[in-house]
Scaffold this motif. Structure first.
Motif, short mmCIF file in Angstrom:
data_model
loop_
_atom_site.label_atom_id
_atom_site.label_comp_id
_atom_site.label_asym_id
_atom_site.label_seq_id
_atom_site.Cartn_x
_atom_site.Cartn_y
_atom_site.Cartn_z
N ALA A 1 2.22 1.64 -3.54
CA ALA A 1 1.18 2.19 -4.43
C ALA A 1 1.01 3.69 -4.18
O ALA A 1 0.82 4.47 -5.13
N PHE A 2 1.10 4.09 -2.93
CA PHE A 2 1.02 5.52 -2.59
C PHE A 2 2.18 6.29 -3.23
O PHE A 2 1.99 7.37 -3.78
N GLU B 1 1.46 7.06 -6.72
CA GLU B 1 0.53 8.19 -6.83
C GLU B 1 1.26 9.51 -6.57
O GLU B 1 1.04 10.51 -7.27
N LYS C 1 -7.28 8.36 0.09
CA LYS C 1 -7.84 7.37 -0.85
C LYS C 1 -7.14 6.02 -0.75
O LYS C 1 -7.75 4.99 -1.00
N ALA C 2 -5.87 6.04 -0.38
CA ALA C 2 -5.07 4.81 -0.34
C ALA C 2 -5.32 3.97 0.91
O ALA C 2 -5.01 2.79 0.93
N LYS D 1 0.84 -1.20 0.00
CA LYS D 1 0.00 0.00 0.00
C LYS D 1 0.87 1.25 0.00
O LYS D 1 0.56 2.24 -0.65
#
Length: 95
Positions: free
Chosen positions: A39-40, A43, A93-94, A36
């Motif tokens: 993934a952040f 972004e 959002k993450a 996670k």
């Protein structure tokens, strides 16, 4: 445009989780899983490209630390605070 000391303190008060260290905005984001956080960071990279302004990023397992400074502006500017706000929205959002 560089912000005054008063403007810096006003703006930092509006940003959840961010603190001022010398002339740098810093925030640590904590994640429940390593991927996670990764993934952040993806972004964050996309946001940074859109702003054409890139933070220093440190990944320490489930913690991602972002550092924003505007050396070319000789100090922090409104751009840094707008970008930090976008990073916070991405984090929300993450989660």
């Amino acid at each position: 445009m560089q912000l005054s000391v008063e403007e810096l303190h006003e703006q930092i008060g509006k940003l959840e989780g961010w603190k001022l260290e010398q002339e740098t905005l810093v925030r640590k984001y904590m994640f429940s899983e390593y991927m996670k956080g990764i993934a952040f960071v993806d972004e964050v990279a996309a946001i940074s490209e859109a702003f054409d302004h890139h933070p220093h990023i440190t990944i320490d397992y489930k913690t991602v630390t972002l550092r924003l400074s505007a050396k070319e502006e000789s100090g922090l500017a409104a751009l840094d605070f707008r970008q930090a706000h976008e990073f916070n929205e991405a984090f929300d959002k993450a989660r």
